[in-house]
Design an enzyme around this catalytic site. Structure first.
Site, PDB file in Angstrom:
ATOM      1  N   SER A   5       0.849  -1.198   0.000  1.00 16.41           N
ATOM      2  CA  SER A   5       0.000   0.000   0.000  1.00 16.41           C
ATOM      3  C   SER A   5       0.875   1.235   0.000  1.00 16.41           C
ATOM      4  O   SER A   5       1.690   1.431   0.924  1.00 16.41           O
ATOM      5  CB  SER A   5      -0.885   0.005   1.248  1.00 16.41           C
ATOM      6  OG  SER A   5      -1.399   1.311   1.451  1.00 16.41           O
ATOM      7  N   HIS A  33      -1.483  -1.385  -4.145  1.00 16.98           N
ATOM      8  CA  HIS A  33      -2.692  -0.979  -3.420  1.00 16.98           C
ATOM      9  C   HIS A  33      -2.682   0.543  -3.208  1.00 16.98           C
ATOM     10  O   HIS A  33      -1.742   1.089  -2.632  1.00 16.98           O
ATOM     11  CB  HIS A  33      -2.733  -1.706  -2.079  1.00 16.98           C
ATOM     12  CG  HIS A  33      -3.984  -1.533  -1.304  1.00 16.98           C
ATOM     13  ND1 HIS A  33      -5.124  -2.278  -1.520  1.00 16.98           N
ATOM     14  CD2 HIS A  33      -4.295  -0.685  -0.288  1.00 16.98           C
ATOM     15  CE1 HIS A  33      -6.065  -1.916  -0.670  1.00 16.98           C
ATOM     16  NE2 HIS A  33      -5.597  -0.938   0.087  1.00 16.98           N
ATOM     17  N   HIS A  66      -8.481   1.134  -3.549  1.00 16.32           N
ATOM     18  CA  HIS A  66      -9.357   0.926  -2.393  1.00 16.32           C
ATOM     19  C   HIS A  66     -10.014   2.262  -2.071  1.00 16.32           C
ATOM     20  O   HIS A  66      -9.366   3.165  -1.537  1.00 16.32           O
ATOM     21  CB  HIS A  66      -8.488   0.404  -1.230  1.00 16.32           C
ATOM     22  CG  HIS A  66      -9.218   0.221   0.054  1.00 16.32           C
ATOM     23  ND1 HIS A  66      -8.564   0.043   1.257  1.00 16.32           N
ATOM     24  CD2 HIS A  66     -10.549   0.164   0.344  1.00 16.32           C
ATOM     25  CE1 HIS A  66      -9.459  -0.109   2.228  1.00 16.32           C
ATOM     26  NE2 HIS A  66     -10.659  -0.024   1.700  1.00 16.32           N
ATOM     27  N   GLY A 142      -8.649   4.128   7.434  1.00 22.92           N
ATOM     28  CA  GLY A 142      -8.305   5.539   7.604  1.00 22.92           C
ATOM     29  C   GLY A 142      -6.816   5.809   7.744  1.00 22.92           C
ATOM     30  O   GLY A 142      -6.322   6.817   7.254  1.00 22.92           O
ATOM     31  N   PHE A 143      -6.115   4.887   8.399  1.00 23.11           N
ATOM     32  CA  PHE A 143      -4.701   5.151   8.675  1.00 23.11           C
ATOM     33  C   PHE A 143      -3.872   3.869   8.566  1.00 23.11           C
ATOM     34  O   PHE A 143      -4.370   2.783   8.867  1.00 23.11           O
ATOM     35  CB  PHE A 143      -4.538   5.735  10.087  1.00 23.11           C
ATOM     36  CG  PHE A 143      -5.272   7.034  10.249  1.00 23.11           C
ATOM     37  CD1 PHE A 143      -4.680   8.232   9.864  1.00 23.11           C
ATOM     38  CD2 PHE A 143      -6.577   7.050  10.740  1.00 23.11           C
ATOM     39  CE1 PHE A 143      -5.374   9.432   9.980  1.00 23.11           C
ATOM     40  CE2 PHE A 143      -7.282   8.246  10.863  1.00 23.11           C
ATOM     41  CZ  PHE A 143      -6.677   9.443  10.481  1.00 23.11           C
ATOM     42  N   GLY A 145      -0.387   1.640   9.724  1.00 24.80           N
ATOM     43  CA  GLY A 145       0.374   1.419  10.955  1.00 24.80           C
ATOM     44  C   GLY A 145      -0.446   1.062  12.182  1.00 24.80           C
ATOM     45  O   GLY A 145       0.051   1.190  13.300  1.00 24.80           O
ATOM     46  N   GLY A 176      -4.721  -4.243   6.550  1.00 26.72           N
ATOM     47  CA  GLY A 176      -4.536  -3.576   7.837  1.00 26.72           C
ATOM     48  C   GLY A 176      -3.734  -4.411   8.814  1.00 26.72           C
ATOM     49  O   GLY A 176      -4.130  -5.526   9.159  1.00 26.72           O
ATOM     50  N   SER A 198       2.812  -0.269   6.013  1.00 33.87           N
ATOM     51  CA  SER A 198       4.006   0.039   6.807  1.00 33.87           C
ATOM     52  C   SER A 198       5.031  -1.093   6.782  1.00 33.87           C
ATOM     53  O   SER A 198       6.234  -0.838   6.831  1.00 33.87           O
ATOM     54  CB  SER A 198       3.606   0.395   8.237  1.00 33.87           C
ATOM     55  OG  SER A 198       2.694  -0.534   8.750  1.00 33.87           O
TER      56      SER A 198
HETATM   57  C1  DX5 Z   1      -6.017   1.707   5.917  1.00 33.00           C
HETATM   58  C2  DX5 Z   1      -5.660   1.346   4.499  1.00 33.00           C
HETATM   59  C3  DX5 Z   1      -4.555   0.384   4.375  1.00 33.00           C
HETATM   60  C4  DX5 Z   1      -3.240   0.821   4.967  1.00 33.00           C
HETATM   61  C5  DX5 Z   1      -2.654  -0.384   5.629  1.00 33.00           C
HETATM   62  O1  DX5 Z   1      -7.259   2.281   5.945  1.00 33.00           O
HETATM   63  O2  DX5 Z   1      -6.770   0.798   3.830  1.00 33.00           O
HETATM   64  O3  DX5 Z   1      -4.368  -0.040   3.022  1.00 33.00           O
HETATM   65  O4  DX5 Z   1      -2.309   1.316   4.042  1.00 33.00           O
HETATM   66  O5  DX5 Z   1      -1.516  -0.016   6.303  1.00 33.00           O
HETATM   67  P1  DX5 Z   1      -0.757  -1.035   7.264  1.00 33.00           P
HETATM   68  O6  DX5 Z   1      -0.337  -2.182   6.419  1.00 33.00           O
HETATM   69  O7  DX5 Z   1       0.378  -0.208   7.767  1.00 33.00           O
HETATM   70  O8  DX5 Z   1      -1.737  -1.424   8.341  1.00 33.00           O
HETATM   71 ZN    ZN Z   2      -6.391  -0.102   1.848  1.00 33.99          ZN
END
Ligand code: DX5
Ligand code: ZN
Length: 226
Positions: A5, A33, A66, A142-143, A145, A176, A198
């Site tokens: 991602s 992604h 996404h 949303g985020f 990590g 995630g 991450s």
């Molecule tokens: C979160 C995103 C994910 C995010 C995952 O809402 O949809 O794609 O980049 O990040 P990690 O792998 O760090 O949890």
């Molecule tokens: Zn995602």
């Protein structure tokens, strides 16, 4: 399949960050992604169609968009028309998910449907017959990590069972908190495609990180599919 991602990449050097995961087999991203967030469906704002269009010009890695946005009924098809390989919308935001899937497929893309950690799978089994991908969120969207929510693996197992028994025909994707410590249990539950932000872009060498994730997932993945 591993889908890095770019949410965790350096947005000022996106083309370089994409080529960092486009190397030799085994260390290469299967999908790229791309997290589109609108600051309404989720409390964060990232990028949209113009950036996706630019990325499509600099890479041939199949793009996995996404969409964490409101009104995907209006916006999703644009990503398919631009050339994204798979376009995923959230069932919590979609007004007519079956119509969205038809539009995405008519525009030449695979259609993906995502469910948040607290959204059940059962009510959407019929709808999922129109989809190519089910994206199970293993963090609140949303985020990057955040910590992996292992409770969602019961939904992955149900989806895997529906696929294996011929009731659904789709890829099961997880998003995630995927890292070398969590990928094995996700693979054992039956995931086909692992999103990692991450764990890939937070690493010194993103290609090596992909290789490490694949090495962890492969034995569990093979076991499920025996
Ligand atoms: C979160 C995103 C994910 C995010 C995952 O809402 O949809 O794609 O980049 O990040 P990690 O792998 O760090 O949890
Ligand atoms: Zn995602």
């Amino acid at each position: 399949m591993i889908a890095p991602s770019i949410l965790s990449a350096d947005f000022a050097r996106l083309a370089d960050e994409v080529s960092a995961v486009n190397g030799e087999p085994g260390r290469r991203a299967d999908w790229l992604h791309v997290d589109v967030m609108d600051a309404h469906f989720v409390p964060n704002l990232t990028l949209g169609l113009p950036v996706v269009e630019s990325l499509l010009k600099v890479t041939d890695i199949p793009m996995d968009c996404h969409l964490m946005i409101e009104d995907p009924d209006r916006w999703a098809v644009g990503y398919a028309e631009a050339g994204a390989h798979n376009v995923t919308v959230h069932v919590e935001a979609a007004k007519d998910p079956v119509a969205i899937a038809k539009d995405l497929r008519a525009a030449g893309a695979k259609a993906g449907l995502s469910i948040k950690p607290n959204t059940p799978l059962e009510p959407y089994v019929e709808v999922l017959k129109h989809y190519d991908t089910l994206l199970v969120m293993s963090v609140e969207p949303g985020f990057g990590g955040q910590k992996f929510i292992s409770d969602v693996l019961s939904k992955v197992k149900k989806a895997r069972n529906l696929v294996d028994t011929g009731h659904l025909n789709l890829l099961v994707e997880i998003d995630g908190g995927i890292n070398p410590d969590t990928i094995e249990q996700a693979a054992e539950a039956g995931v086909d495609c692992f999103v990692a932000g991450s764990a890939v872009y937070g690493a010194e060498d993103p290609a090596k990180a992909i290789e490490a994730l694949r090495a962890k997932a492969a034995p569990a993945f093979a076991k499920v599919r025996q």
